[in-house]
Design a protein around this motif. Structure first.
Motif, mmCIF file in Angstrom:
data_model
loop_
_atom_site.group_PDB
_atom_site.id
_atom_site.type_symbol
_atom_site.label_atom_id
_atom_site.label_comp_id
_atom_site.label_asym_id
_atom_site.label_seq_id
_atom_site.Cartn_x
_atom_site.Cartn_y
_atom_site.Cartn_z
ATOM 1 N N ILE A 161 0.829 -1.203 0.000
ATOM 2 C CA ILE A 161 0.000 0.000 0.000
ATOM 3 C C ILE A 161 0.863 1.253 0.000
ATOM 4 N N PHE A 162 1.942 1.245 0.766
ATOM 5 C CA PHE A 162 2.835 2.411 0.851
ATOM 6 C C PHE A 162 3.476 2.725 -0.501
ATOM 7 N N LEU A 163 3.718 1.701 -1.309
ATOM 8 C CA LEU A 163 4.333 1.902 -2.627
ATOM 9 C C LEU A 163 3.448 2.694 -3.575
ATOM 10 N N ASN A 164 2.149 2.800 -3.253
ATOM 11 C CA ASN A 164 1.250 3.623 -4.070
ATOM 12 C C ASN A 164 1.738 5.072 -4.162
ATOM 13 N N ILE A 165 2.403 5.531 -3.112
ATOM 14 C CA ILE A 165 2.892 6.916 -3.086
ATOM 15 C C ILE A 165 3.846 7.179 -4.244
ATOM 16 N N PHE A 166 4.728 6.213 -4.512
ATOM 17 C CA PHE A 166 5.747 6.398 -5.537
ATOM 18 C C PHE A 166 5.208 6.160 -6.950
ATOM 19 N N VAL A 167 4.074 5.466 -7.044
ATOM 20 C CA VAL A 167 3.525 5.152 -8.359
ATOM 21 C C VAL A 167 2.463 6.165 -8.782
ATOM 22 N N ASP A 168 1.537 6.479 -7.887
ATOM 23 C CA ASP A 168 0.415 7.344 -8.273
ATOM 24 C C ASP A 168 0.097 8.419 -7.250
ATOM 25 N N GLY A 169 0.997 8.663 -6.312
ATOM 26 C CA GLY A 169 0.815 9.770 -5.383
ATOM 27 C C GLY A 169 0.184 9.405 -4.052
ATOM 28 N N VAL A 170 0.097 10.428 -3.199
ATOM 29 C CA VAL A 170 -0.410 10.243 -1.834
ATOM 30 C C VAL A 170 -1.885 9.848 -1.841
ATOM 31 N N GLU A 171 -2.671 10.402 -2.770
ATOM 32 C CA GLU A 171 -4.096 10.088 -2.801
ATOM 33 C C GLU A 171 -4.328 8.598 -3.043
ATOM 34 N N ALA A 172 -3.537 7.993 -3.936
ATOM 35 C CA ALA A 172 -3.659 6.551 -4.184
ATOM 36 C C ALA A 172 -3.330 5.762 -2.923
ATOM 37 N N PHE A 173 -2.329 6.229 -2.178
ATOM 38 C CA PHE A 173 -1.962 5.577 -0.909
ATOM 39 C C PHE A 173 -3.120 5.644 0.083
ATOM 40 N N LEU A 174 -3.726 6.826 0.213
ATOM 41 C CA LEU A 174 -4.831 6.997 1.156
ATOM 42 C C LEU A 174 -6.030 6.152 0.751
ATOM 43 N N LEU A 175 -6.309 6.090 -0.540
ATOM 44 C CA LEU A 175 -7.422 5.265 -1.024
ATOM 45 C C LEU A 175 -7.172 3.786 -0.756
ATOM 46 N N ALA A 176 -5.940 3.335 -0.979
ATOM 47 C CA ALA A 176 -5.593 1.935 -0.744
ATOM 48 C C ALA A 176 -5.701 1.586 0.738
ATOM 49 N N ALA A 177 -5.218 2.493 1.597
ATOM 50 C CA ALA A 177 -5.296 2.255 3.042
ATOM 51 C C ALA A 177 -6.746 2.197 3.509
ATOM 52 N N PHE A 178 -7.567 3.104 2.977
ATOM 53 C CA PHE A 178 -8.999 3.101 3.316
ATOM 54 C C PHE A 178 -9.667 1.818 2.845
ATOM 55 N N SER A 179 -9.284 1.368 1.657
ATOM 56 C CA SER A 179 -9.854 0.130 1.121
ATOM 57 C C SER A 179 -9.506 -1.063 2.000
ATOM 58 N N GLN A 180 -8.298 -1.068 2.555
ATOM 59 C CA GLN A 180 -7.890 -2.159 3.437
ATOM 60 C C GLN A 180 -8.759 -2.201 4.686
ATOM 61 N N ILE A 181 -9.141 -1.033 5.186
ATOM 62 C CA ILE A 181 -10.032 -0.961 6.341
ATOM 63 C C ILE A 181 -11.407 -1.538 5.986
ATOM 64 N N ILE A 182 -11.913 -1.165 4.813
ATOM 65 C CA ILE A 182 -13.204 -1.680 4.350
ATOM 66 C C ILE A 182 -13.166 -3.202 4.223
ATOM 67 N N THR A 183 -12.070 -3.724 3.671
ATOM 68 C CA THR A 183 -11.920 -5.171 3.516
ATOM 69 C C THR A 183 -11.923 -5.871 4.862
ATOM 70 N N THR A 184 -11.198 -5.313 5.831
ATOM 71 C CA THR A 184 -11.112 -5.916 7.166
ATOM 72 C C THR A 184 -12.476 -5.953 7.841
ATOM 73 N N ILE A 185 -13.218 -4.844 7.754
ATOM 74 C CA ILE A 185 -14.554 -4.781 8.362
ATOM 75 C C ILE A 185 -15.492 -5.787 7.690
ATOM 76 N N THR A 186 -15.423 -5.856 6.366
ATOM 77 C CA THR A 186 -16.276 -6.795 5.630
ATOM 78 C C THR A 186 -15.979 -8.238 6.027
ATOM 79 N N MET A 187 -14.702 -8.572 6.133
ATOM 80 C CA MET A 187 -14.322 -9.932 6.514
ATOM 81 C C MET A 187 -14.821 -10.277 7.904
ATOM 82 N N ARG A 188 -14.786 -9.313 8.793
ATOM 83 C CA ARG A 188 -15.222 -9.567 10.170
ATOM 84 C C ARG A 188 -16.681 -9.997 10.219
ATOM 85 N N TYR A 189 -17.493 -9.446 9.318
ATOM 86 C CA TYR A 189 -18.909 -9.789 9.293
ATOM 87 C C TYR A 189 -19.195 -11.018 8.444
#
Length: 279
Positions: A161-189
C-alpha cells in the motif's frame, strides 16, 4: 452416501471458484482501473502494470509461482497443496475476466473493491482455501520466527500500500489504506455470516415458571441453568434462549407482560450451529 459426498464436492468447488472470481472482479473492475494497490500479489501486479505496462495477470502468475517455490522449500507438500490451485487460478481468472472502469468516483471504487475483496477472501477462509500469493511468507515467518501470521501479513500488505505513493501519489496511498479498512470490516462480518442472533438470559424472583412455559410453547432451544444469587446467596434458575433478531422484541415484551421486574440480559451472537440452525 456417495451421491451426498459428490454433491458436497461440487458445492465446495463452486464456492471456491466463486470466491476467486469475486476477488478478481474487485481487482479488474475497481482497483486496477484507478491504479490503486490494496496489498497482496494482485496489488503488486497493479503497481507493476502502472510502472512497466506488464499485464497484471502475468505479474500475478510470476509472483505466485515464486511464492509456491518458497512454500515447497520451507513449508512442505501439505501447505503447497492447499495454496497451489488458488495461486494458479487467480491469474487465469484475471486474464479471462473483462477489466474496465465501472465508476469515475475513486472513493466509490475502493469501497466496492474493498467489500468484494473482503467477501471473496472470507469465502475462501470458510472452506479452508487460499488464493496463495503473499499469504505464504507469513506462514514461513511463523514457522521459523514464531510471529503471528496476521501481523506479518499486515506488514506486507501495508508495504504494498505504501508503494502507491511512488507510483500514483499520496491520494492513491490513502485510497488503498482506506480500502484495506473496508476489507477488514467486511471480513469480520462475512466470516461468521450476516444472520446474527441474540442470546437472552432471563431471571425472575416470582414468575420464572410462567416465563419458562411461555418460552417452551413459543420458541425452541430453551436451556435452564442453576445459579446462585450474588446478594441473597440463594439457589435460583436462569433461563437462556437464542432467538433471531426479529423475534427479540416480541420475546422481551412477552416476558415483561408476565413479570415486569424480570431481569433480562441480552448478548449478540455471531453464529449458531446445530438445533434448528443447521448451517
Amino acid at each position: 452416501m456417495k451421491a451426498k459426498k459428490q454433491a458436497h464436492t461440487w458445492q465446495y468447488w463452486l464456492f471456491f471458484l466463486a470466491g476467486l472470481e469475486i476477488i478478481t472482479i474487485s481487482v479488474n473492475f475497481f482497483y486496477a482501473p484507478i491504479n490503486v494497490a490494496a496489498g497482496g500479489s494482485t496489488g503488486i501486479s497493479i503497481l507493476i502494470e502502472a510502472v512497466w505496462g506488464i499485464n497484471r495477470s502475468v505479474s500475478v502468475f510470476v509472483v505466485n509461482s515464486i511464492m509456491l517455490i518458497l512454500a515447497a522449500v520451507f513449508l512442505g507438500k501439505e501447505t503447497l497443496k492447499k495454496v497451489a490451485l488458488g495461486s494458479f487460478l487467480i491469474p487465469i481468472l484475471m486474464a479471462i475476466t473483462p477489466s474496465f472502469k465501472l465508476t469515475s468516483n475513486n472513493m466509490l471504487a475502493v469501497i466496492y473493491g474493498g467489500v468484494l475483496m473482503g467477501v471473496g477472501v472470507s469465502m475462501l477462509y470458510r472452506i479452508n482455501a487460499s488464493s496463495g500469493g503473499t499469504t505464504i511468507p507469513p506462514l514461513i515467518i511463523k514457522k521459523y520466527f514464531f510471529v503471528d501470521p496476521a501481523l506479518s501479513l499486515m506488514v506486507i500488505d501495508m508495504s504494498v500500500i505504501f508503494l502507491n505513493i511512488f507510483v500514483d501519489g499520496v491520494e492513491a496511498f490513502l485510497l488503498a489504506a482506506f480500502s484495506q479498512i473496508i476489507t477488514t470490516i467486511t471480513m469480520r462480518y462475512t466470516e461468521t455470516g450476516f444472520d446474527k442472533k441474540y442470546q437472552v438470559r432471563i431471571m425472575s424472583n416470582i414468575k420464572l415458571e410462567e416465563i419458562r412455559q411461555m418460552l417452551q410453547h413459543d420458541y425452541d432451544g430453551l436451556t435452564v441453568y442453576n445459579v446462585v444469587g450474588g446478594y441473597s446467596d440463594q439457589d435460583k434458575q436462569q433461563l437462556v434462549i437464542v432467538v433471531d433478531t426479529n423475534e427479540y422484541g416480541q420475546l422481551v415484551a412477552k416476558a415483561r407482560a408476565i413479570d415486569s421486574e424480570a431481569f433480562i440480559v441480552t448478548e449478540n451472537i455471531a453464529k449458531v450451529h446445530g438445533g434448528k440452525w443447521q448451517i
